[in-house]
Design an enzyme around this catalytic site. Structure first.
Site, short mmCIF file in Angstrom:
data_model
loop_
_atom_site.label_atom_id
_atom_site.label_comp_id
_atom_site.label_asym_id
_atom_site.label_seq_id
_atom_site.Cartn_x
_atom_site.Cartn_y
_atom_site.Cartn_z
N CYS A 171 -0.12 6.30 6.81
CA CYS A 171 -1.31 5.81 7.49
C CYS A 171 -0.93 5.05 8.76
O CYS A 171 -1.45 5.32 9.84
CB CYS A 171 -2.08 4.91 6.53
SG CYS A 171 -3.26 3.85 7.31
N GLN A 189 -17.59 -6.93 16.76
CA GLN A 189 -16.28 -7.34 16.23
C GLN A 189 -16.18 -6.97 14.76
O GLN A 189 -17.12 -7.21 14.00
CB GLN A 189 -16.10 -8.85 16.41
CG GLN A 189 -16.17 -9.34 17.85
CD GLN A 189 -14.90 -9.06 18.64
OE1 GLN A 189 -13.94 -8.50 18.13
NE2 GLN A 189 -14.90 -9.43 19.91
N CYS A 216 0.83 -1.18 0.00
CA CYS A 216 0.00 0.00 0.00
C CYS A 216 0.88 1.25 0.00
O CYS A 216 1.76 1.37 0.84
CB CYS A 216 -0.88 -0.02 1.24
SG CYS A 216 -1.72 1.53 1.50
N TYR A 241 -18.28 -7.98 30.06
CA TYR A 241 -17.90 -7.09 28.95
C TYR A 241 -18.60 -7.62 27.68
O TYR A 241 -17.96 -7.90 26.67
CB TYR A 241 -16.38 -7.08 28.75
CG TYR A 241 -15.58 -6.82 30.01
CD1 TYR A 241 -15.29 -5.52 30.40
CD2 TYR A 241 -15.12 -7.88 30.80
CE1 TYR A 241 -14.55 -5.29 31.55
CE2 TYR A 241 -14.38 -7.64 31.95
CZ TYR A 241 -14.10 -6.35 32.32
OH TYR A 241 -13.37 -6.12 33.46
N CYS A 249 -7.95 -8.75 23.31
CA CYS A 249 -7.47 -8.14 22.06
C CYS A 249 -6.12 -7.47 22.29
O CYS A 249 -5.62 -6.78 21.42
CB CYS A 249 -8.49 -7.13 21.53
SG CYS A 249 -8.90 -5.86 22.72
N ASP A 296 -14.31 -10.62 28.19
CA ASP A 296 -13.79 -10.10 26.92
C ASP A 296 -13.60 -8.58 27.09
O ASP A 296 -14.32 -7.79 26.49
CB ASP A 296 -14.82 -10.42 25.82
CG ASP A 296 -14.33 -10.03 24.44
OD1 ASP A 296 -13.15 -9.65 24.30
OD2 ASP A 296 -15.14 -10.10 23.50
N1 SAH Z 1 -17.85 -9.47 24.11
C1 SAH Z 1 -18.27 -8.50 23.14
C2 SAH Z 1 -17.65 -7.12 23.34
C3 SAH Z 1 -16.19 -7.08 23.60
S1 SAH Z 1 -15.47 -5.46 23.47
C4 SAH Z 1 -18.02 -9.01 21.73
O1 SAH Z 1 -17.35 -10.01 21.52
O2 SAH Z 1 -18.49 -8.38 20.79
C5 SAH Z 1 -15.38 -4.95 25.12
C6 SAH Z 1 -16.71 -4.45 25.66
O3 SAH Z 1 -16.47 -4.09 27.02
C7 SAH Z 1 -17.27 -3.20 24.98
O4 SAH Z 1 -18.60 -3.44 24.59
C8 SAH Z 1 -17.19 -2.12 26.06
O5 SAH Z 1 -18.28 -1.20 25.99
C9 SAH Z 1 -17.26 -2.96 27.32
N2 SAH Z 1 -16.67 -2.37 28.54
C10 SAH Z 1 -15.60 -1.54 28.64
N3 SAH Z 1 -15.31 -1.30 29.92
C11 SAH Z 1 -16.22 -1.98 30.67
C12 SAH Z 1 -16.44 -2.13 32.07
N4 SAH Z 1 -15.67 -1.51 32.95
N5 SAH Z 1 -17.45 -2.92 32.49
C13 SAH Z 1 -18.26 -3.55 31.58
N6 SAH Z 1 -18.09 -3.45 30.24
C14 SAH Z 1 -17.09 -2.67 29.78
#
Ligand code: SAH
Length: 456
Positions: free
Chosen positions: A54, A254, A48, A283, A383, A356
């Site tokens: 970027c 995701q 790229c 989460y 992640c 997560d």
């Molecule tokens: N498990 C989901 C989202 C993962 S991303 C999936 O696979 O799609 C992480 C998520 O944690 C986000 O939605 C974010 O809003 C949430 N988050 C961030 N800090 C948090 C906290 N202190 N308590 C609860 N959720 C939280």
């Protein structure tokens, strides 16, 4: 400061688009050309011309197999002594991003441009195509560039504060094909909006919804909180692991739908659910992991901070007639602490915890509470291998041992890597008593806090 924000948060709806600080939710707009001499036995790799400015695709030019091995090494270094499987990669590692952001502005000659912010400046690197973004989304952004010229819509200038259009975000659904376009403006008023919407839909009948998002703040966040539906439902719906999900502009989802399925299947395998378990999905975002687990467990509790994501999660569960899942809105650590302190009648035996967290990892409060609730298994989806490694060390102190790790490549051509780790309790004795007060009597619940939590 902006870069730090990007590094710390995973909910990319709210982040600005500096490529060298890009996270999985940030836009990565790049041109696709083929260059470089083919080595014997080596596939020609895409290059790229914007890569340096970027900074979004740190592994540009590196053969894909090498990228995967490099990512495995990074994970290994972070998680320490444990079995780390080879990274599960993509068959076709391009155009995987289902969410695309573009910053809008003008070049020195006054031409409308869209692209990414150059590192450390407010200058936009103009780009028209990207090898990792959904190609349909890039085409929509190109049309918007043309339309705002003919509609004489001003692009926003961060320095002067003059103008209207700041960003465009496009979300595409992998299975249903639905497409949501979000126009981020500093004001709720888009002149000639009906004509604009009509013209955009005429060029792209595949668009299923258009939303005007108002962001009038001087922050590094891309989206503001207010959404005005200009056309369609105001969200997209997609299918994943047998369930249908509503995804609103501000909710986390995701960005790589194909690999999310791979990731979740591995997480379910690690959880070893039999249908009898009580499970926490911490989460939980819009509830995707929890709802996938709900079909294989007795009941699931989802916890999420973002109110918009919780609203989506509740709707998703209702639409899928998923009756054994409950969602709470609040901080995951605080919720877990409340659960530990809850009155005996309300206390639940937790068998499995899925967690997560965002890039910054989990909190000690959360992990302390997990240890006290004493689930048999914890499935940690991460992640960021660095915060994962840090949290695994803490879990070890609390009596949870990480058994194995499966990295999954959700972000080919970037240096980002997702990983799922399964942890088991080393011993059970003595843990249960810690859930009681000094007297040995179970503590009563904090009802004030409970009222704040939203429940299906
Ligand atoms: N498990 C989901 C989202 C993962 S991303 C999936 O696979 O799609 C992480 C998520 O944690 C986000 O939605 C974010 O809003 C949430 N988050 C961030 N800090 C948090 C906290 N202190 N308590 C609860 N959720 C939280």
């Amino acid at each position: 400061m902006k870069g730090q924000l990007s590094q710390q948060r995973r909910d990319g709806n709210q982040k600005k688009t500096y490529r060298n600080h890009q996270t999985e939710n940030q836009m990565q707009v790049q041109k696709k050309v083929v260059s470089g001499k083919k080595q014997p036995g080596e596939k020609k790799e895409l290059q790229c011309p914007f890569a340096q400015k970027c900074g979004g695709c740190q592994y540009q030019g590196m053969p894909y197999a090498q990228q995967l091995e490099k990512k495995r090494q990074i994970v290994k270094e972070c998680v320490g002594d444990m079995l780390v499987h080879p990274v599960l990669g993509m068959e076709k590692p391009t155009h995987y991003r289902n969410k695309v952001h573009a910053a809008f502005g003008r070049d020195k000659k006054g031409n409308v441009i869209s692209g990414v912010y150059e590192n450390g400046s407010h200058r936009i690197v103009p780009v028209t195509q990207c090898m990792i973004e959904d190609a349909r989304a890039d085409a929509v952004i190109a049309t918007i560039r043309d339309l705002i010229k003919s509609f004489k819509i001003k692009t926003y200038d961060e320095d002067s504060g003059y103008g209207l259009l700041r960003h465009v975000m496009v979300r595409t659904a992998h299975v249903t094909g639905e497409m949501l376009v979000v126009l981020v403006l500093v004001s709720p008023i888009l002149p000639a909006k009906n004509h604009f919407v009509k013209a955009l839909r005429q060029k792209h009948p595949e668009i299923t919804s258009i939303v005007l998002n108002v962001n009038d703040r001087h922050t590094s966040m891309v989206l503001g909180e207010r959404n005005i539906i200009l056309y369609g439902k105001g969200y997209i719906e997609d299918e994943l692991c047998g369930n249908r999900y509503r995804i609103s502009p501000n909710s986390f989802y995701q960005v790589n739908s194909i690999q999310t399925k791979v990731l979740y299947e591995k997480a379910m395998e690690y959880a070893k659910l039999t249908g009898k378990e009580t499970v926490i999905d911490a989460y939980c975002g819009i509830g995707t992991i929890g709802m996938t687990a709900a079909a294989r467990a007795k009941q699931v509790i989802g916890i999420e901070l973002n109110p918009s994501a919780v609203r989506d999660a509740i709707t998703n569960a209702k639409h899928c007639s998923c009756k054994n899942i409950t969602f709470y809105q609040g901080d995951a650590g605080e919720y877990m602490r409340e659960m530990v302190a809850g009155a005996k009648a309300e206390r639940q035996e937790i068998d499995v915890v899925f967690m997560d967290p965002p890039r910054s990892g989990s909190s000690e409060m959360f992990m302390d509470a997990v240890a006290l609730l004493a689930p048999k298994r914890v499935v940690y989806i991460s992640c960021d291998p660095h915060t994962l490694g840090r949290d695994l060390k803490y879990f070890r102190k609390k009596g949870y041992k990480a058994l194995e790790c499966q990295p999954v490549d959700m972000f080919p051509y970037t240096d980002k890597i997702e990983a799922v780790v399964v942890l088991c309790r080393e011993e059970r004795t003595g843990q249960k008593n810690e859930r009681k007060g000094k007297s040995g009597v179970a503590k009563s619940g904090n009802y004030r806090y409970k009222e704040k939590l939203r429940k299906v």
